[in-house]
Scaffold this motif. Structure first.
Motif, PDB file in Angstrom:
ATOM      1  N   LEU A  88      -6.607  -2.492   6.147  1.00  0.00           N
ATOM      2  CA  LEU A  88      -6.084  -1.238   5.598  1.00  0.00           C
ATOM      3  C   LEU A  88      -6.396  -1.196   4.103  1.00  0.00           C
ATOM      4  O   LEU A  88      -6.134  -2.168   3.398  1.00  0.00           O
ATOM      5  N   ALA A  89      -6.942  -0.068   3.645  1.00  0.00           N
ATOM      6  CA  ALA A  89      -7.416  -0.036   2.259  1.00  0.00           C
ATOM      7  C   ALA A  89      -6.746   1.044   1.414  1.00  0.00           C
ATOM      8  O   ALA A  89      -7.032   1.161   0.232  1.00  0.00           O
ATOM      9  N   SER A  90      -5.880   1.850   2.011  1.00  0.00           N
ATOM     10  CA  SER A  90      -5.294   2.951   1.236  1.00  0.00           C
ATOM     11  C   SER A  90      -3.883   3.230   1.748  1.00  0.00           C
ATOM     12  O   SER A  90      -3.499   2.784   2.832  1.00  0.00           O
ATOM     13  N   ARG A  91      -3.173   4.008   0.971  1.00  0.00           N
ATOM     14  CA  ARG A  91      -1.824   4.404   1.398  1.00  0.00           C
ATOM     15  C   ARG A  91      -1.893   5.214   2.692  1.00  0.00           C
ATOM     16  O   ARG A  91      -1.067   5.047   3.596  1.00  0.00           O
ATOM     17  N   ALA A  92      -2.892   6.078   2.791  1.00  0.00           N
ATOM     18  CA  ALA A  92      -3.022   6.901   4.001  1.00  0.00           C
ATOM     19  C   ALA A  92      -3.220   6.006   5.222  1.00  0.00           C
ATOM     20  O   ALA A  92      -2.581   6.199   6.262  1.00  0.00           O
ATOM     21  N   GLU A  93      -4.093   5.016   5.109  1.00  0.00           N
ATOM     22  CA  GLU A  93      -4.335   4.121   6.247  1.00  0.00           C
ATOM     23  C   GLU A  93      -3.074   3.320   6.573  1.00  0.00           C
ATOM     24  O   GLU A  93      -2.763   3.081   7.738  1.00  0.00           O
ATOM     25  N   ALA A  95      -8.887   9.205   8.576  1.00  0.00           N
ATOM     26  CA  ALA A  95      -8.587   7.797   8.265  1.00  0.00           C
ATOM     27  C   ALA A  95      -7.221   7.398   8.824  1.00  0.00           C
ATOM     28  O   ALA A  95      -7.041   6.273   9.307  1.00  0.00           O
ATOM     29  N   SER A 147       0.209  13.433   3.621  1.00  0.00           N
ATOM     30  CA  SER A 147      -1.175  13.374   4.075  1.00  0.00           C
ATOM     31  C   SER A 147      -1.942  14.620   3.661  1.00  0.00           C
ATOM     32  O   SER A 147      -1.505  15.750   3.875  1.00  0.00           O
ATOM     33  N   ASP A 179      -7.558  13.143   4.465  1.00  0.00           N
ATOM     34  CA  ASP A 179      -7.161  11.785   4.876  1.00  0.00           C
ATOM     35  C   ASP A 179      -6.936  11.668   6.383  1.00  0.00           C
ATOM     36  O   ASP A 179      -6.714  10.571   6.896  1.00  0.00           O
ATOM     37  N   LEU A 186       0.831  -1.220   0.000  1.00  0.00           N
ATOM     38  CA  LEU A 186       0.000   0.000   0.000  1.00  0.00           C
ATOM     39  C   LEU A 186       0.860   1.263   0.000  1.00  0.00           C
ATOM     40  O   LEU A 186       0.517   2.256  -0.638  1.00  0.00           O
TER      41      LEU A 186
END
Ligand code: HEM
Length: 185
Positions: free
Chosen positions: A91-96, A161, A154, A158, A54
């Motif tokens: 976790l579903a995103s780079r931010a998460e 999250a 960030s 975001d 991710l």
């Protein structure tokens, strides 16, 4: 600011895991320590590849990988990795992923204190004790560059999250690493 918010909003989670792990106890045994390394190893075995994918920047993430340190510590101590499957945060995103990584990168700061204690009570330094000593005397600089990267990538939208991923990671790790913890609240 995101970094202040992360520190503030995860402080209670940090204090709880620090208290529940109770790693600075004078009677910490080698068996306790090896069991903890096995639990960390099982966690990183599932979490690290996901977060690496991710984050999508191996130049940044590669030097922060810790699974090899844990495998090496276990090997040095004559212990096998656990066959248990650890739970990992969704976790579903780079931010998460960066929010979750905040928890494990931040833990290298406390790791230095823990490493000194492990040396004191178990006489381990270097081989067998690499995970907690980790970045060694570069720890503060690594933490600074991680925080700068997090602030850099960030976007304001975001932030919720990122904080939620960090809190979720603390709570999940607490349950996984401290299985006999007393019920809270
Ligand atoms: C005996 C256990 C622990 C001790 C003694 C400890 C101690 C510390 C210390 C001294 C700092 C630096 C505070 C500062 O300079 O601002 C710190 C920061 C941090 N620790 Fe721990 N820690 C422990 C366990 C953990 C664990 C198990 C985790 C997560 C897996 C963790 C995550 C963090 C994070 C994320 C920070 C950074 C907070 C921030 O500045 O945003 N710590 N810890």
């Amino acid at each position: 600011m995101l970094l202040d918010r992360l520190k503030r909003e995860t402080r209670a989670d940090h204090d709880r895991i620090e208290a529940d792990l109770d790693l600075l106890r004078p009677n910490l045994s080698l068996a306790d320590y090896v069991g903890l390394l096995q639990r960390y190893h099982a966690f990183f075995r599932r979490w690290e590849p996901r977060v690496g994918a991710l984050v999508g920047d191996e130049a940044f993430f590669g030097p922060r990988r810790k699974l090899g340190l844990l495998a090496d510590d276990l090997d040095q101590l004559g212990a096998k990795p656990s066959t248990l499957t650890a739970p990992v945060p969704a976790l579903a995103s780079r931010a998460e992923a960066m929010g979750s990584l905040y928890v494990l990168e931040g833990s290298t700061m406390g790791g230095l204190v823990i490493a000194r204690h492990i040396e004191g009570v178990l006489g381990l330094r270097g081989p067998g004790a690499r995970y907690f000593s980790n970045y060694g005397r570069d720890a503060a600089e690594r933490w600074r560059t991680f925080r700068a990267a997090l602030a850099d990538i960030s976007r304001p939208e975001d932030e919720d999250a990122i904080v939620a991923a960090a809190r979720g990671t603390f709570v999940l790790l607490n349950r996984w690493l401290c299985p006999q913890e007393p019920a809270h609240g």
